[in-house]
Motif scaffolding. Structure first.
Motif, PDB file in Angstrom:
ATOM      1  N   THR A 222       0.758  -1.235   0.267  1.00  0.00           N
ATOM      2  CA  THR A 222      -0.159   0.013   0.181  1.00  0.00           C
ATOM      3  C   THR A 222       1.103   1.126   0.121  1.00  0.00           C
ATOM      4  OG1 THR A 222      -1.921  -1.355   1.345  1.00  0.00           O
ATOM      5  CG2 THR A 222      -1.563   1.599   1.210  1.00  0.00           C
TER       6      THR A 222
ATOM      7  N   ASN B   3       0.990   4.293  -3.505  1.00  0.00           N
ATOM      8  CA  ASN B   3       0.470   5.280  -2.589  1.00  0.00           C
ATOM      9  C   ASN B   3       1.756   6.251  -3.737  1.00  0.00           C
ATOM     10  OD1 ASN B   3      -1.906   5.038  -1.490  1.00  0.00           O
ATOM     11  ND2 ASN B   3      -0.552   4.690   0.682  1.00  0.00           N
TER      12      ASN B   3
ATOM     13  N   LYS C 232       2.531   8.919  -5.968  1.00  0.00           N
ATOM     14  CA  LYS C 232       2.585  10.623  -5.329  1.00  0.00           C
ATOM     15  C   LYS C 232       3.855  10.373  -6.650  1.00  0.00           C
ATOM     16  CE  LYS C 232       4.275  12.737  -2.042  1.00  0.00           C
ATOM     17  NZ  LYS C 232       5.037  12.763  -0.210  1.00  0.00           N
TER      18      LYS C 232
END
Length: 243
Positions: free
Chosen positions: A74, A78, A82
């Motif tokens: 996870t 992310n 980003k």
């Protein structure tokens, strides 16, 4: 009687026509031909990359191994988003869980823990971002860096170019053979592509990186990655008449 003579004459004339046609066909089939093959290769700058990396976790508890893997992945996902990677360009390439064993001197097997691996294939459309994306994933917890493949998204565009070049080479070779034989190159009889080749450049890592070998936050692994060039090639076989 007269009718028979007329019929015999007609049959004789027909046989002459058939024999002449057959002889002409045999002469045509016997016309010399030349068969040549030629290959053309083109090196081009890649315009797309595919990164393969993932997360590997181990624990005595299968539940904990799975949860740790999920939590780390996870964070990796992310970090990738980003870094500018579109969600549609992130694909799970493999997901597995297996049991680890050890054996004693008597051959008895004992469960020692569980391993969970989750690997991603990431499509990178801006090559100057490949290093940053790899570093972002590794610093977020990815501990399996498998490879980076550099390719061209529209291979067909370059394949058509090398195909045309191979065809021109084949004609030049056929013409040289015809001249050396004291003949003139005639019209083409057939063309066929006997082989094609597309070779993306692939950068391999050393395999699984142990936690102790993981880079410190902000450290760069991606800066060592070079895109190189990819090659596209085609081979054509051509048959020409000679006269």
């Amino acid at each position: 009687m007269k009718t028979r003579r007329i019929l015999a004459a007609a049959l004789s004339a027909l046989m002459m026509v058939l024999m002449t046609t057959t002889a002409f066909a045999a002469t045509t089939a016997a016309s010399p031909v030349v068969t040549v093959s030629a290959t053309a290769t083109l090196s081009v700058e890649p315009d797309i990359a595919y990164v393969s990396l993932g997360v590997r976790t181990e624990n005595a508890s299968p539940k904990v191994a799975k949860q740790e893997n999920t939590d780390t992945m996870t964070r990796v996902l992310n970090a990738l988003k980003k870094a500018g990677v579109d969600e549609k360009d992130i694909q799970t390439s493999s997901l597995s869980m297996y049991t680890n064993y050890s054996w004693d001197d008597k051959g008895n097997r004992k469960v020692t823990g569980y391993t969970v691996t989750n690997n991603l294939t990431i499509t990178v459309r801006k090559l100057d971002k490949v290093g940053d994306i790899v570093d972002a994933a590794m610093n977020a917890g990815a501990n399996q860096f498998n490879s980076v493949s550099f390719a061209v998204e529209d291979e067909e565009e370059y394949y058509v170019q090398v195909l045309a070049e191979a065809t021109q080479k084949a004609r030049k070779r056929a013409n040289a053979i015809a001249k050396a034989s004291g003949m003139t190159l005639g019209s083409p009889v057939s063309f066929s592509t006997t082989s094609t080749s597309y070779s993306p450049y692939k950068y391999y890592a050393d395999g699984m990186l142990a936690d102790a070998e993981m880079p410190e936050e902000g450290a760069s692994i991606g800066s060592t990655i070079q895109s190189g060039q990819v090659t596209v090639s085609a081979t054509i076989t051509a048959v020409y008449n000679m006269k």
